[in-house]
Scaffold this motif. Structure first.
Motif, PDB file in Angstrom:
ATOM      1  N   GLU A   1       0.834  -1.207   0.000  1.00  0.00           N
ATOM      2  CA  GLU A   1       0.000   0.000   0.000  1.00  0.00           C
ATOM      3  C   GLU A   1       0.869   1.257   0.000  1.00  0.00           C
ATOM      4  OE1 GLU A   1      -2.896   2.622  -0.362  1.00  0.00           O
ATOM      5  OE2 GLU A   1      -3.117   0.463  -0.634  1.00  0.00           O
ATOM      6  N   LEU A   2       1.956   1.246   0.772  1.00  0.00           N
ATOM      7  CA  LEU A   2       2.889   2.386   0.787  1.00  0.00           C
ATOM      8  C   LEU A   2       3.507   2.588  -0.595  1.00  0.00           C
ATOM      9  CD1 LEU A   2       4.655   1.789   4.221  1.00  0.00           C
ATOM     10  CD2 LEU A   2       3.082   3.657   3.641  1.00  0.00           C
ATOM     11  N   ILE A   3       3.819   1.493  -1.271  1.00  0.00           N
ATOM     12  CA  ILE A   3       4.374   1.578  -2.628  1.00  0.00           C
ATOM     13  C   ILE A   3       3.331   2.161  -3.574  1.00  0.00           C
ATOM     14  CG2 ILE A   3       5.154   0.205  -4.600  1.00  0.00           C
ATOM     15  CD1 ILE A   3       6.462  -1.711  -2.484  1.00  0.00           C
ATOM     16  N   ARG A   4       2.092   1.645  -3.502  1.00  0.00           N
ATOM     17  CA  ARG A   4       1.015   2.146  -4.381  1.00  0.00           C
ATOM     18  C   ARG A   4       0.740   3.622  -4.154  1.00  0.00           C
ATOM     19  NH1 ARG A   4      -1.078  -3.030  -3.855  1.00  0.00           N
ATOM     20  NH2 ARG A   4      -2.157  -2.568  -1.910  1.00  0.00           N
ATOM     21  N   SER A   5       0.813   4.062  -2.896  1.00  0.00           N
ATOM     22  CA  SER A   5       0.500   5.459  -2.587  1.00  0.00           C
ATOM     23  C   SER A   5       1.661   6.403  -2.891  1.00  0.00           C
ATOM     24  CB  SER A   5       0.105   5.597  -1.116  1.00  0.00           C
ATOM     25  OG  SER A   5       1.217   5.361  -0.276  1.00  0.00           O
ATOM     26  N   GLY A   6       2.846   5.856  -3.176  1.00  0.00           N
ATOM     27  CA  GLY A   6       4.000   6.687  -3.503  1.00  0.00           C
ATOM     28  C   GLY A   6       4.817   7.110  -2.289  1.00  0.00           C
TER      29      GLY A   6
ATOM     30  N   ARG B   1       9.979  -9.734 -12.578  1.00  0.00           N
ATOM     31  CA  ARG B   1       8.602  -9.727 -12.080  1.00  0.00           C
ATOM     32  C   ARG B   1       8.519  -9.385 -10.606  1.00  0.00           C
ATOM     33  NH1 ARG B   1       5.195 -14.695 -14.142  1.00  0.00           N
ATOM     34  NH2 ARG B   1       3.766 -13.541 -12.820  1.00  0.00           N
ATOM     35  N   SER B   2       9.649  -9.196  -9.961  1.00  0.00           N
ATOM     36  CA  SER B   2       9.641  -8.940  -8.519  1.00  0.00           C
ATOM     37  C   SER B   2       9.826  -7.462  -8.209  1.00  0.00           C
ATOM     38  CB  SER B   2      10.715  -9.771  -7.819  1.00  0.00           C
ATOM     39  OG  SER B   2      11.982  -9.432  -8.304  1.00  0.00           O
ATOM     40  N   ARG B   3       9.357  -7.074  -7.059  1.00  0.00           N
ATOM     41  CA  ARG B   3       9.426  -5.703  -6.577  1.00  0.00           C
ATOM     42  C   ARG B   3      10.524  -5.635  -5.531  1.00  0.00           C
ATOM     43  NH1 ARG B   3       7.445  -1.158  -8.461  1.00  0.00           N
ATOM     44  NH2 ARG B   3       5.640  -2.299  -9.175  1.00  0.00           N
ATOM     45  N   ARG B   4      11.410  -4.647  -5.634  1.00  0.00           N
ATOM     46  CA  ARG B   4      12.492  -4.459  -4.669  1.00  0.00           C
ATOM     47  C   ARG B   4      12.463  -3.035  -4.153  1.00  0.00           C
ATOM     48  NH1 ARG B   4      12.629  -9.385  -4.831  1.00  0.00           N
ATOM     49  NH2 ARG B   4      14.342 -10.630  -5.606  1.00  0.00           N
ATOM     50  N   ILE B   5      12.897  -2.860  -2.906  1.00  0.00           N
ATOM     51  CA  ILE B   5      12.918  -1.544  -2.279  1.00  0.00           C
ATOM     52  C   ILE B   5      14.369  -1.187  -1.983  1.00  0.00           C
ATOM     53  CG2 ILE B   5      12.211  -0.174  -0.296  1.00  0.00           C
ATOM     54  CD1 ILE B   5      10.179  -3.160  -1.246  1.00  0.00           C
TER      55      ILE B   5
END
Length: 69
Positions: free
Chosen positions: A34-39, A48-52
């Motif tokens: 959700e934090l990623i979606r909200s920016g 295909r993977s998401r990394r921070i």
């Protein structure tokens, strides 16, 4: 294991998995997404993977500190 100290080291360019980020910030995986979606938390795609990035985690912590004051 991910520690806060590892974020302040020169290796903060490391890319963390969502589960590692959730563990580090004591949040659930769904909250991280959700934090990623909200920016509010930057992330990158690797295949295909998401990394921070470690720098994005540090920026998010700084954002929380600013909002608290």
């Amino acid at each position: 294991m991910v520690t806060a100290q590892s974020l302040s080291s020169p290796s903060s360019a490391r890319l963390y998995r969502v589960s590692e980020t959730a563990q580090l910030l004591s949040l659930s995986r769904s909250v991280i997404y959700e934090l990623i979606r909200s920016g509010r938390l930057r992330s990158v795609r690797e295949g295909r993977s998401r990394r921070i990035p470690g720098s994005a985690i540090a920026e998010y912590i700084a954002l929380l500190e600013r909002e608290a004051s």
